[in-house]
Design an enzyme around this catalytic site. Structure first.
Site, short mmCIF file in Angstrom:
data_model
loop_
_atom_site.label_atom_id
_atom_site.label_comp_id
_atom_site.label_asym_id
_atom_site.label_seq_id
_atom_site.Cartn_x
_atom_site.Cartn_y
_atom_site.Cartn_z
N TYR A 76 7.31 29.69 -6.65
CA TYR A 76 7.40 31.03 -6.04
C TYR A 76 8.28 31.95 -6.87
CZ TYR A 76 9.35 34.72 -3.06
OH TYR A 76 9.80 35.93 -2.58
N GLU A 118 15.74 35.24 -5.65
CA GLU A 118 15.47 33.87 -6.14
C GLU A 118 15.15 33.84 -7.64
OE1 GLU A 118 13.11 31.30 -3.75
OE2 GLU A 118 13.90 32.11 -1.87
#
Ligand code: NAD
Ligand code: DAU
Length: 369
Positions: free
Chosen positions: A175, A134
């Site tokens: 995150y 990510e």
């Protein structure tokens, strides 16, 4: 050779698979599992190995620098596999501070403790940081699903590009921003102090012991209870799925044979649109529960999209294959069947986790907190 390996986050999903693999495969090592036991940490994940003599558990917060110094001294740590983190994107959207604290400051505290304890004697030492795809941001959806082996002719089934180790970082969620920051700190400790570091970036994991807030276990559990299946947006987002034991195998291999200061991507060339994956889960659960085909389709409920929802992740793990010979051992069909069966066969585990009962396991095993 005897080694003292510190595994952080070993009571979590991926960490518990890594701890199990290392404890069983290396009886001559001492495996120290360090975990804060947040909501995501569950020692019941390690029931089968917790009595083994080469395993021990330490309850501590990686942000507590003095506690980290003490662990390095007490166990004479010479290798670190760092998985402890806040890991759920939706939680990071609601509470970004906790993510910055654990993922960034916690990683920094661990790095500093390793640097101080090893004190420039880096022979045989290793600090291995587990990260995510990510951090690279999101890829475009440029193709409708075509040849499932499309990657062999220069692209994946949903797009022409993959994340490679050269892809520039471009995180979007709190995150992924916190994980990107921690990756930078790890590399900075190599470049500045010579700390022997390795970073890997892996795609979405699935398999036993995953906390049922993540898509696959959440949906299996909801189907079991006839509850709605909340599909974010149109269900068009694409994720690249890897069976967790294959990730653990890659971690073991890279920890022992990966080159210092290198980055390796880990993924299974296994892209799925969420809605297609959800239909596979529904079909598998219905079949294994003995329901008529299509019974649980009606549970699909389209809900408001996740803020900043990354469209597509797709990992190119060619470097890992070429350098170290790693490949996933499991086909997706087999992996998803095994996974659904595991959750259906381990309803007590699921019920304990969803009811909060699991949090008492620590007290049962180790006394009051
Ligand atoms: P998880 O949430 O299941 O487990 C995280 C573990 O870390 C828990 O046991 C928790 O108690 C512990 N922890 C959290 N904060 C801590 C702290 N301050 N001090 C000590 N321990 C703490 O996560 P996971 O899915 O197993 O992910 C593990 C690692 O792998 C993370 O670093 C994550 O970013 C990375 N990763 C996950 C995936 C995935 O698909 N799950 C993919 C790629 C990378
Ligand atoms: O790519 C690696 C990452 O994979 C890891 O770094 C993270 O720690 C891990 O949580 C995972 O992140 P995702 O956000 O991709 O996983 P999640 O299971 O939360 O969601 C998968 C996809 O399903 C995503 O596109 C959002 C969607 N989704 C998720 C949930 C929980 C839904 O549509 N509905 C849901 O209820």
């Amino acid at each position: 050779m005897k080694r003292n390996i510190l595994i952080t986050g070993g009571a979590g999903f991926i960490g518990s698979h890594v701890v199990r693999l290392m404890v069983n495969k290396y009886p001559e090592y001492r495996i120290v599992n360090l975990d804060k036991l947040t909501y995501a940490g569950n020692l019941a994940n390690l029931k089968d190995i917790e009595e083994q003599s080469n395993y021990c558990f330490v309850r501590a917060d990686i942000c507590d620098y003095e506690a980290m110094q003490e662990v390095f001294r007490k166990y004479d740590i010479d290798g670190v596999i760092h998985l402890a983190a806040e890991s759920h994107v939706d939680r990071s959207i609601k509470d970004p501070f906790t993510f910055a604290k654990t993922n960034v400051l916690g990683t920094l505290s661990l790095l500093q403790a390793a640097k101080e304890y090893w004190n420039g004697n880096y022979d045989g030492k290793r600090f291995y940081h587990i990260s995510t795809d990510e951090v690279y941001g999101a890829l475009e959806l440029t193709k409708p699903k075509g040849d499932p082996n499309g990657n062999e002719c220069g692209g994946g089934p949903y797009g022409d590009l993959f994340f490679t180790e050269q892809t520039k970082y471009n995180p979007h969620s709190p995150y992924s921003a916190s994980k990107a920051s921690s990756d930078h700190f790890v590399r900075a400790f190599h470049d500045t102090y010579g700390l022997p570091t390795i970073v890997t970036n892996c795609s979405n994991n699935y398999g036993p012991y995953q906390f049922p807030e993540k898509l696959i276990p959440l949906f299996i559990n909801n189907i079991r209870h006839g509850k709605p299946l909340p599909v974010y947006g149109k269900g068009e987002n694409v994720r690249d799925w890897l069976y967790v034991v294959d990730h653990a195998r890659a971690i073991d291999l890279i920890f022992h044979e990966g080159r210092i200061a290198e980055t390796y991507n880990i993924g299974g060339f296994n892209e799925w649109k969420n809605i297609d994956l959800i239909r596979v889960i529904i079909r598998t659960v219905d079949r294994l529960l003995g329901n008529a085909p299509g019974t649980s389709e009606k549970l699909i409920t389209y809900v408001t999209d996740r803020a900043g929802h990354d469209l597509r992740y797709a990992i190119d793990s060619t470097k890992l294959k070429n350098e170290l010979g790693w490949e996933p051992s499991l086909q997706f069909e087999e992996g998803i069947e095994k996974t659904v069966r595991w959750y259906l066969d381990n309803q007590e585990w699921l019920d304990n986790v969803t009811s909060g009962e699991y949090e008492k396991y620590y007290e049962k095993m180790y006394g009051s907190r």
